[in-house]
Design a protein around this motif. Sequence first.
Motif, short mmCIF file in Angstrom:
data_model
loop_
_atom_site.label_atom_id
_atom_site.label_comp_id
_atom_site.label_asym_id
_atom_site.label_seq_id
_atom_site.Cartn_x
_atom_site.Cartn_y
_atom_site.Cartn_z
N LYS A 217 33.86 -28.25 -49.95
CA LYS A 217 34.47 -27.30 -50.87
C LYS A 217 33.78 -25.94 -50.77
O LYS A 217 34.44 -24.89 -50.78
CB LYS A 217 34.38 -27.83 -52.31
N LEU A 221 35.55 -22.39 -49.75
CA LEU A 221 35.48 -21.25 -50.66
C LEU A 221 34.83 -20.05 -50.00
O LEU A 221 35.29 -18.91 -50.14
CB LEU A 221 34.70 -21.63 -51.92
N THR A 239 35.86 -12.75 -56.98
CA THR A 239 36.05 -13.98 -57.76
C THR A 239 35.71 -15.22 -56.95
O THR A 239 35.03 -16.14 -57.43
CB THR A 239 37.52 -14.07 -58.24
N THR A 240 36.15 -15.26 -55.70
CA THR A 240 35.92 -16.45 -54.87
C THR A 240 34.45 -16.57 -54.49
O THR A 240 33.90 -17.68 -54.44
CB THR A 240 36.80 -16.40 -53.61
N GLN A 242 32.02 -15.66 -56.36
CA GLN A 242 31.38 -16.20 -57.57
C GLN A 242 31.61 -17.69 -57.70
O GLN A 242 30.73 -18.43 -58.16
CB GLN A 242 31.90 -15.48 -58.81
N GLU A 243 32.77 -18.18 -57.28
CA GLU A 243 33.02 -19.62 -57.31
C GLU A 243 32.04 -20.36 -56.42
O GLU A 243 31.61 -21.48 -56.74
CB GLU A 243 34.46 -19.91 -56.90
N ASN A 246 28.85 -20.44 -58.29
CA ASN A 246 28.93 -21.33 -59.45
C ASN A 246 28.78 -22.81 -59.09
O ASN A 246 28.56 -23.64 -59.97
CB ASN A 246 30.26 -21.13 -60.18
#
Length: 497
Positions: A217, A221, A239-240, A242-243, A246
């Motif tokens: 994953k 990402l 945003t991606t 940061q994913e 995270n």
Amino acid sequence: MKKYNSQRISIFFALGLLFLTTSCTDFLKEEVYTQYDPNTFLQDQAGIDALLNGAYSRTTITGYDMRDFYMILNEFPTDITRETGGGLNAQVVPIMQFTWDPSMNFFKGRYNRFYSAIAKINGVILVAESVDDEEIQNKIYAEARFLRAMSYYSLHNLFGPTPIIEIPAGASVDEIEKIGQETPRATEEAYRKYVEDDLLFSIEHLAIEGPSSRATKGSALALLAKFYLNTKQWDKAATTAQEVLNLNYYNLYEDYTTLFALAGEGNNEFIYRFECQVGGGSPQSNNIMAHTLPPNYPAPSNWSNYGADFKTYTAFYDTFEENDVRRSLFLTEYTPKNSTEVVPLVRDAAGNPLNNLMSFKYTPDPDAIGESHGNDVPYIRLADIILTRAEALNELNGPTQESIDLINEIRLRAKASTIQLGDFATKESLRDFILTERAREFYTEGLRREDLIRHGQFIQQALDRGIVNAKPFHVLYPLPQDQIDNNPNLEQNEGYN
């Protein structure tokens, strides 16, 4: 249960070989993947791995693939690295001087390699279509679609949008044979959606944990964040990225000086990497050091030292602070064999730049055999994702404390001085700093060309180095001439007709 059509799959693999020939009709030997029911041999991990291993092998960028893709095509036309000497020099001078043309084998080789991988991957997907177990099917699809997206991503990096090769449902043998011979280039919009869709599917169905040499994953990402960044979709890139952060699964490796050495293998900064090894006749090795050792370097007898020398520009070396540990991975002087005289590589006695530094970033493998060293090759590192988010945020909002903090994570690991928000009054000033910081962090990793292109500086920097042939259309390489000749619907990139 879906019907398993082995003839259709066999022909599909033959289709992939179209990109490896100069004739549309001279097929190489067809590759029949299996004659067994997928529902039988894909019930355990061993069967799944057997199906996917060929796809992973085709997408691996090691050995001469690494040399050609990372160095020749993505660093030699930039302000970091040049090449002198050996039989390679005559081949790469056009790349360094911006006089390349569609007939060059470097373009043909990369194009063929990535489409060969895509053909293999699409064949895997065809086999998986016949699997009844949806969980197993999605696992295969997810890994295969990550690898396919990675191949198309690399093609886009070099050539812009290229043909998207798919087999329509119910296609006849004759129709399948024409695919690839007549497929036009995709539009930029369609190409972006295709890569994005593959990666979004992979993200949904891949696990977080797993070796960094396999799709996870996090790697899906990270690749998507990079794709958004290089296509200037700033909000999605931020945003991606940061994913990825995270997930709390990756960490910056503490010691940059051993990050690329055998001692650093297995580190959790590599989000996706290509494994290298020596011995056993494996082509998956790292041969950069054979091109980097200077003449008569006192190397062990088991190392090869080629006449082709990959050298770093003095001006780039000067961008590092003296205490920056990344700077320590350059060879700045040496004493040749059978000599007592030290050879300088940074400047001559009068202070003039020599542009002869050697990047020892891939710390030589003491057990290397000839050109083959065992240092793994990073494809995406956590540091790249951290700087991806910093850059995207700056493009969206201008300088912010978050962007500064992200950059300082990278600089603190390198023992360089930290920067302050007050140092940057404009978006443009921080943009320029990020571009230079990325160069310091990722030299010898094949990212400089795409970074310069994204920042609109690729052509101007070439002109500033005295490369008078550099033109705006050189931000894309030409499609290989044999592909243009064989496909009447394939349009060449601007400037190469």
